[in-house]
Each structure stands twice: as C-alpha cells, then as structure tokens.
Design an enzyme around this catalytic site. Sequence first.
Site, PDB file in Angstrom:
ATOM      1  N   HIS A  31       0.855  -1.191   0.289  1.00  9.71           N
ATOM      2  CA  HIS A  31       0.331   0.127  -0.192  1.00  9.71           C
ATOM      3  C   HIS A  31       0.859   1.838  -0.408  1.00  9.71           C
ATOM      4  O   HIS A  31       1.416   1.709   0.603  1.00  9.71           O
ATOM      5  CB  HIS A  31      -0.770   0.372   1.206  1.00  9.71           C
ATOM      6  CG  HIS A  31      -2.009  -0.978   1.145  1.00  9.71           C
ATOM      7  ND1 HIS A  31      -2.226  -1.260   2.770  1.00  9.71           N
ATOM      8  CD2 HIS A  31      -2.451  -1.989   0.312  1.00  9.71           C
ATOM      9  CE1 HIS A  31      -3.479  -2.255   2.253  1.00  9.71           C
ATOM     10  NE2 HIS A  31      -3.447  -2.569   0.759  1.00  9.71           N
ATOM     11  N   VAL A  71       4.340   0.979   5.280  1.00  7.88           N
ATOM     12  CA  VAL A  71       4.330  -0.123   6.060  1.00  7.88           C
ATOM     13  C   VAL A  71       3.774  -1.103   5.998  1.00  7.88           C
ATOM     14  O   VAL A  71       3.707  -2.608   6.825  1.00  7.88           O
ATOM     15  CB  VAL A  71       3.695   0.192   7.772  1.00  7.88           C
ATOM     16  CG1 VAL A  71       4.567   1.848   7.951  1.00  7.88           C
ATOM     17  CG2 VAL A  71       2.273   1.394   7.761  1.00  7.88           C
ATOM     18  N   HIS A  72       2.466  -1.799   5.038  1.00 11.93           N
ATOM     19  CA  HIS A  72       2.185  -2.929   5.180  1.00 11.93           C
ATOM     20  C   HIS A  72       2.669  -3.330   3.256  1.00 11.93           C
ATOM     21  O   HIS A  72       2.756  -3.500   2.485  1.00 11.93           O
ATOM     22  CB  HIS A  72       0.801  -2.227   4.281  1.00 11.93           C
ATOM     23  CG  HIS A  72      -0.110  -1.717   5.423  1.00 11.93           C
ATOM     24  ND1 HIS A  72      -1.596  -1.451   5.030  1.00 11.93           N
ATOM     25  CD2 HIS A  72      -0.205  -1.769   6.509  1.00 11.93           C
ATOM     26  CE1 HIS A  72      -2.062  -0.904   6.239  1.00 11.93           C
ATOM     27  NE2 HIS A  72      -1.046  -0.818   7.373  1.00 11.93           N
ATOM     28  N   ALA A  73       3.044  -4.671   3.355  1.00  7.83           N
ATOM     29  CA  ALA A  73       2.811  -5.527   2.675  1.00  7.83           C
ATOM     30  C   ALA A  73       2.842  -6.779   2.378  1.00  7.83           C
ATOM     31  O   ALA A  73       2.752  -7.494   3.865  1.00  7.83           O
ATOM     32  CB  ALA A  73       4.857  -5.868   2.237  1.00  7.83           C
TER      33      ALA A  73
END
Lengths: 185, 487
Positions: free
Chosen positions: B266, B422-424
């Site tokens: 994201h 911070v989103h994977a």
Amino acid sequence: MSERAGCSLGVDVALPEAVCVPAVRDITYGDRQPTENQQVDKRVAIDGSSVRPGAANEGLVRRMAMALIPDEPVLDRDQAVRVEQDVLEFVLAELQAMPLYLWIPYNCALVCFNVLAVCRYGSTFLGLDQERQRAYVQSWTGSGMRLKRDMIRLIRSCVLLSYLDHPLVLARLEQEQPGAGHDQR
Amino acid sequence: MTRDDGKRISTQVLVIGSGAGGAIAAATLAEAGLSVVIAEEGSEIDTSAMETHTPEAMRLLYRNGGLSPILGRSNIAFVEGCCVGGSTEINSAFWQRTPEVVLDAWRRSHGVADLSPEALASLFDEIEPVLHVSSLKSAAVPESSAVFRSGAEKLGWRLEEIPRAQKVDLASSQFSAGAKQSASRTYLPRARAAGARLLSGCRVERLHYRDGRVSHAVAIVSGPQGSRELEIEADNVFVCAGAIQTPALLRRSGIKGNVGNSLRIHPMLKIAALFDHRLDSHRSALPIYQVKEFWPELTLGGSVFTPGFLAVTLSDNWAENQSVLKDWRNMGLYYAACRSSRRGTVRVFPLTGEAVVRYDLSEEDCARLSRGLALLGEALFAGGAVALYPALRSPPRITSVAQCREYLKGTLPAARMNLSTVHAFSSCPMGENRRLCAVDSYGKVFDFANLYLADASVLPDSPGINPQGTIMALALRAARRFLAGSR
C-alpha cells in the site's frame, strides 16, 4: 548434518546461486518444488555486519550530519553538545544497520561526495570550512540528479528525526509558543 | 517434548517468527498439546514503557534500524519489526475485519477454498476479546482526527472510526498509554504458558528438506557471548516471518515456486497540514478515522505525529519549508494510501542472504496517488487547513482547493513522490490455483508434507485495509486446520 562452507576471510560466505545451487533454479508458474536441497546445505549466509568496517566514512558522516542539524530551536550550549552527540551516534548507527547491498554503494557514494567537492572548491568536503560544507550539502540536496538527492535525504532524515524528537529538543519546543502569524498562508 | 543439547533442538513444531501470525499459531499449537519452539530473529524487549516511534525504538525494534527500502522507479521507505512480537510491537494496532468483497475476490482470483465471511467472522470473534479491540468515545477524539472528520463530513464522504487492539482507560476514555495489545502481551505469553519455548536472537538461515519433508532448520543464535549455529529438527515447520522475510527464507532454501514473485503493498503519500489553531498532535492518540469513500483503491487517514516525522515530511523542500516548523503545534500529518496495481518481487542478495525488495510504481499507481493527494487536500481544507505541505519534490506548498484539484487532471511522476509503506503482503499467495499460488488454501506449501506459512505473505492480494486482523485470522485458521489434520 549441515556443513558450512569455510572461507579464507574467516567468515562463511554464500556462494552465488549459479555456482552452488544448479538444481534449484527459479521455478516457473506451475512447476513443482525441488524435492531436496542437500546441495544447498553448504550455503550459509553471512551476517552482513561482520564484514563492515565500523569506522568507514565516519568523519565524513559526522561533518555532513553537523551541516544538516536545524538552526531551530536554539539550545543551551551544554544541551546542544549533548544533542549533537546523540544525533551523530544515531546517524552512524543507522548507516551501520543498513543492509549490506545498500551499505556498499552508499559508502562509495559518500566517497564520491567528498572528492567531488574538489571540482567546486578545490578541496575535498572534509577540507572545507563549515559554511562551505553547508553550501555543498545544500547543492546536493537541490540537485537535479536523483542519486545525489537520495544520498543526502537519507542522512538528513536521520538527522531531523533524531534531533527534533530528542527529549531535550522536544522539551525546548514545548516551551516555545507557536508563532503568532502564518506567513506561509 | 522438546530436546536440546545446546547445538541441536528437536521439537514437534518449529514456528519461525513471533509477530501477528507466528504468535497466534504458536499459542494455538502449544495449547493443543504440541511441543513448540518459536525462533525469533529479533531481541526480546519490554515495549510496555516505550514509545515505539522514537529514534531509540527504531534502533531496537525495527529491521535495519528502519532503513529497509523497497527499490524501484521511486524508492519506497518500508519498515517492519525485528523483535519478539514482530511488527505488532511497532504498528498502530489498527484492527479491521477482512471485507466480504475482498474475500470474494480472493476466492475467485486464486481459488481459495472455504473462505466464507461466516467462517472468518467466528475467528475474529474469538481473537478480538483477547486483543481488547476497542474504539474511542467521541469525547476523546484527538483534535487532529476531529478536523479530518469535520472536513470529510462537510464533503459528505463516508468515514469510519478504525478500532485498535489497545485497552481503553475507562476513566479518561483515552487509549491507555503502553497498553497496546501486541503479540508480546497476548498470544506469546499464552504460548509460553502452554509450554512453547521462545528463542530470541535466533535467525533461521535456511530450511533443509528431502523428499518433500523439511527435516531441520539451521539458525544462527546471537547473544552477548557471540554467535553460534543451532540446528532445529522439527516434525512440522510454520514459517511466519512476514511478507518479506518468509519468501527470503524460502528462496535461500531453494524453494521458489511462486515465492517472492507477487508482492503487493500500500504505497502511501504523506501531507503535513497547517491549521490556524493548536492540534497538539504529538500529545494525542493516533488519528483514528479513515475515509472509505474511495475504497478499495484509495484510503485517506491520519498518521503518527512527532516533530521529527513532521520535519522528514517537509524535508523534500527543506529550504522553503523549514520555517513552518515553528508552527508545529498547529500541524498534523495525514496520508493517502492506494492499493498497488503491480506485483513486486522479493529476492535474496547472494553475499548475505538479505532480502532485496523491488516494486516499480505503475502509471496507475501514480494516478491513484495523484488523486489521493487531491482528495486528501480537499478534505483537509474543508476541515480548516490553511496550507498543505505534501511529501513531494515540489510544489513545496499547496494553499487552495483549486490547486489540489489540479492533481485530478494529471499524474504525478513517480520520481517526484517521497513514498513510504508499512503494509506488504501476497509474496507467497494462498489458494488452489497452482499457477498463481505458493501454498494451498490453508497455508501448506505445495509439494511439502510438513511446511506451512501463516503470515502476511499468504494473503492472495492487497486487502486495502490494515492487515493485522486478516493475518491473525488466517494464521489461526491455518493452525486449526493443521491440528484437525494431524489428529
């Protein structure tokens, strides 16, 4: 059961995949997994930090960080010395924590940064006075080349974060009232 | 029983990673009576009295001190935890259930079996009380969130308060300081109480297998006396090291079928907003609202605020913007985040085995982020902002809604944006479609009898929401399935 690959450097080195894992190349969609990886057993990764010279470019990074510390807020002399020391330690620790695949090119870029100052000032960055050091850092910050900007951005981000979030600086910021006017509007 | 002779450990289940997925999987398996060893690369640090966004925390809790870029046309700053509890120790603990439309899409695109909203809801029902998932009362809403809500409401946009896995102080109605319900305060203590053994400072370098069965893992254990190699023999292995480290470990071990080829993120563009009154964002709880009007492609929300984070957001135009720092108490940080439209990769650096992550922003991503910038700016101006400072390499400042709307007409070039995420997820997607997936619908790695994944890597695609809830629910589902099959 596992056998580590010895190396003359005194560390265990992972060999390039083409050399040590011919049986387990990338598998395309739908292919089966390899059923055995005994050949890969000999490949044990090294800890990247073990091959980094601790003091690489330390003096240079210190000078760059000093040139990037904000002018505001103004601290007492004793406080300023302590905060600067903490900022420098943080920046160096961060650069040291970088993955090795970035650490190597980044340190090469630092060397270039130092040497290329000769073209502009007839002296390396380390040989310049503080005012010219600031001007030189600023010229890289505003450069049209992304690589130059990115190199400074990394250290600048570390400096800004560690300086402005330092407890002593936060305390000073809290004491100060926000400005009455907003000339940015 | 777990056996240990100092150089070799034997156990029924090895869980690699102690974050959102690893902690709940380990607790579930240990409470079912299995011997469990949890191998965690990071250190065990008491975060209860620690602010987890400080420079000190970055050094102690974050992988690579927080310097883990995703390489590409525009490098994207990425952070993940590297400590006992993993990223649950450093995230904002936002909690969202997986939307039905997302589950439906995953079933169709990847052939994920048995993924009904009802089945997942019962898992959420079970987990949420353990994590004290809570919402704030409206009286306790921080000012930085209140102005954002006001702007979105004026524009008639759909807005949601996002609950958090954090206890609420009943007296003040605020989130209790230091009471975030991270893995180290919830499922890891449960796992230990049930007999699980946690090895911190234990980095699993590779898995060894033969005939489709993992026989053991080789780890390096680091401590005050230096490092030593440890062999962990396990009947079953759950890899729960996250969307980056899980594919890196598998690839180091020679397991590469659909592993590390389909990373989703994201990407997030931040804006600093100046208001004409104090927000004191540094003192308040995290912003709690998200604009969902443009979901799933775009989410708008508030971000962690400290003077340092503010300065970093302003730093792309530092010469022009540093003077605005004097008004830091009147400022807040906000973001526009989009679902990535491309797939990134996770590979391994040959010399060190470190993960190398790559994601190239597509034109579509850039268009979404441009739109996000325009819409977020409009909401902030509607909420009373007097100037905006986007994390862009020019313009340094936006002063009107009309200026914001210009970004609806064009697409920001990737090179001008200073992005972070911070989103994977989705680097080892799950499902029955073997053309796309690395693991089956319950996280079992194809062609392996005893290797499972239970973390963000198995999400088939970007969920478009904060993923901790989805990760935990799917990890619990995977552990339950394993237990059902092993009896």
